[in-house]
Design an enzyme around this catalytic site. Structure first.
Site: not given
Ligand code: NDP
Length: 421
Positions: A11, A145, A151, A310, A405
């Protein structure tokens, strides 16, 4: 305590903190645009990436030093070294080449970016490297995604880079409320991001300074940088879990009970490495509960329900509780309140950006079980809504609350007509 890199965790060192600084930086483009509508003339506003990186690095250095100072002040012994488990009560400190023993061991090694194995995967960067880029190319392709992909696509876009966001599924941000996902998708496209769904990458080739992506759709895409944000995996490689006999779950996560204890009585684990809810405040709460339980004489299990979160996209997402789809699975009657409007701050400008608020209500108990917001300040609002949802507030409680408001948040207590089923 042993730490192999810098103190503060993902973080602070390469996650939420530097990311939020980037988010602030990237907002100015839109703010300058809005400023014009209020009569301001801003000549030659220019963005300098190296300045941002240098200032961000100085802030992270400061925080790293604060954490080290606080640890020492608390009387902790700090080993700046990689550490591995050598047994149920033994940790090997690599830098010193020796083992230390402890009655209790806590593992909090976090997660690490996952990159799928495709031809050309060696050319891509992850969010780790995004924080240290020397320059910004004209075009960046972000794959994924989820939180990080969305972000960073918005961050780079705000900094004037052309961005393509490629997601394999039907809609970005799987797991979030569908109305939020659709609305953010629309706003990202309006802000100029090339969002492509149902778009898998087959291979990546390097051509000089550029990269060419072969897409499953048959198209090819040229880009200056490819960033993968395809999820994170528990950081357990080479940790010695086998040596200590610690059990793991299907994605490699350390399996723990409600008190964060592993199958080995002397070993506990908290945070992303346990793959429960991978958010910083959750890890902190799990750590605190561990300390209370093991050393404080109070047995505390963390409640992982109704955690506000968020996505620092543009516009921002703030959410707490159940999505409409989850509520419909759980309750026999669900009532939805939704409002989409143009934020007052943009009313003088040409910017076509919509804000959305949505309440998901259990039709039988009248409890508000989900709140979903898209727009400026959504994260701040979600934090406060989290208290109301956690306390079990009903829609009638929301209605009885006087509006403030003019704010955007007043919409949350003035929505009277449910959305027709
Ligand atoms: P996420 O799990 O949020 O998203 C991973 C994305 O990658 C999904 O859209 C997934 O698709 C896609 N994906 C997974 N495997 C593949 C593949 N083999 N090929 C193509 N696409 C793929 O992970 P992030 O890396 O974005 O973030 C990790 C974690 O960090 C988050 O889950 C969150 O908990 C934390 N985080 C929190 C934040 C906040 O609080 N604002 C900011 C950043 C991170 P599908 O949906 O189809 O599985």
């Amino acid at each position: 305590m042993a730490e192999e890199y810098r103190v503060g965790g993902t973080c602070v060192i390469r996650g939420c903190v530097p990311k939020k600084l980037f988010v602030y930086a990237s907002h100015f483009a839109r703010d300058f645009e809005t400023a014009k509508s209020f009569g301001w003339t801003i000549d030659k506003a220019e963005f300098d990436w190296p300045t941002l990186i240098a200032n961000k690095d100085a802030e992270i250095d400061r925080l790293n030093a604060v954490y080290i100072r606080n640890l020492k002040a608390a009387g902790a012994e700090l080993f700046l070294s990689r550490a591995t488990l050598a047994g149920p009560n033994t940790v090997h400190i690599e830098a010193e080449g020796r083992d230390i023993t402890a009655k209790t061991i806590l593992i909090a090694t976090g997660g690490w970016p996952f990159i799928p194995e495709i031809p050309g995967a060696e050319h891509v960067i992850t969010s780790n490297e995004a924080f240290h880029l020397e320059t910004l190319p004209d075009h960046i392709t972000v794959v994924g995604g989820g939180f990080i992909a969305v972000e960073f696509a918005c961050i780079f876009n705000g900094m004037g880079v052309d961005v393509s966001l490629l997601y394999r599924g039907e809609q970005i941000l799987r797991g979030f409320d569908d109305d939020l996902r659709d609305a953010l998708h629309d706003e990202m496209i309006k802000s100029g991001i090339d969002v492509r769904v149902m778009c898998d990458v087959m291979s990546i080739e390097r051509e000089g300074e550029m990269f060419e992506l072969e897409l499953k759709t048959g198209h090819r895409l040229q880009t200056g940088l490819v960033m993968y944000a395809t999820g994170r995996r528990p950081n357990v490689t080479g940790l010695g879990l086998e040596a200590a006999g610690v059990e793991q779950g299907p994605s490699g996560q350390i399996a723990v009970d409600a008190w964060s204890k592993t199958n080995i009585d002397s070993i506990y684990a908290v945070g992303d490495v346990t793959d429960r809810v991978s958010l910083t405040p959750v890890a902190i709460r799990e750590g605190h509960a561990f300390a209370d339980t093991v050393f404080g004489g109070k047995s505390i299990a963390v409640d992982h329900s109704d955690i506000a979160s968020a996505v620092f996209s543009q516009p921002e997402i703030g959410t707490v509780g159940l999505t409409e789809a989850q509520a419909r699975e759980r309750f026999e009657s669900v009532v939805i309140y939704r409002s989409t409007f143009r934020p007052m701050k943009l009313s003088l400008s040409e910017l076509d950006e919509k804000m959305m608020m949505k309440l998901v209500v259990d039709g039988v108990s009248d409890r508000v079980v989900g709140c979903h917001i898209l727009g400026d300040g959504a994260g701040e609002m979600a934090q406060l809504l989290g208290i109301a949802v956690k306390m079990g507030a009903t829609k009638a409680d929301f209605d009885a609350t006087m509006a403030l408001h003019p704010t955007a948040a007043e919409e949350l207590v003035t929505m009277r007509e449910p959305v027709k089923d």
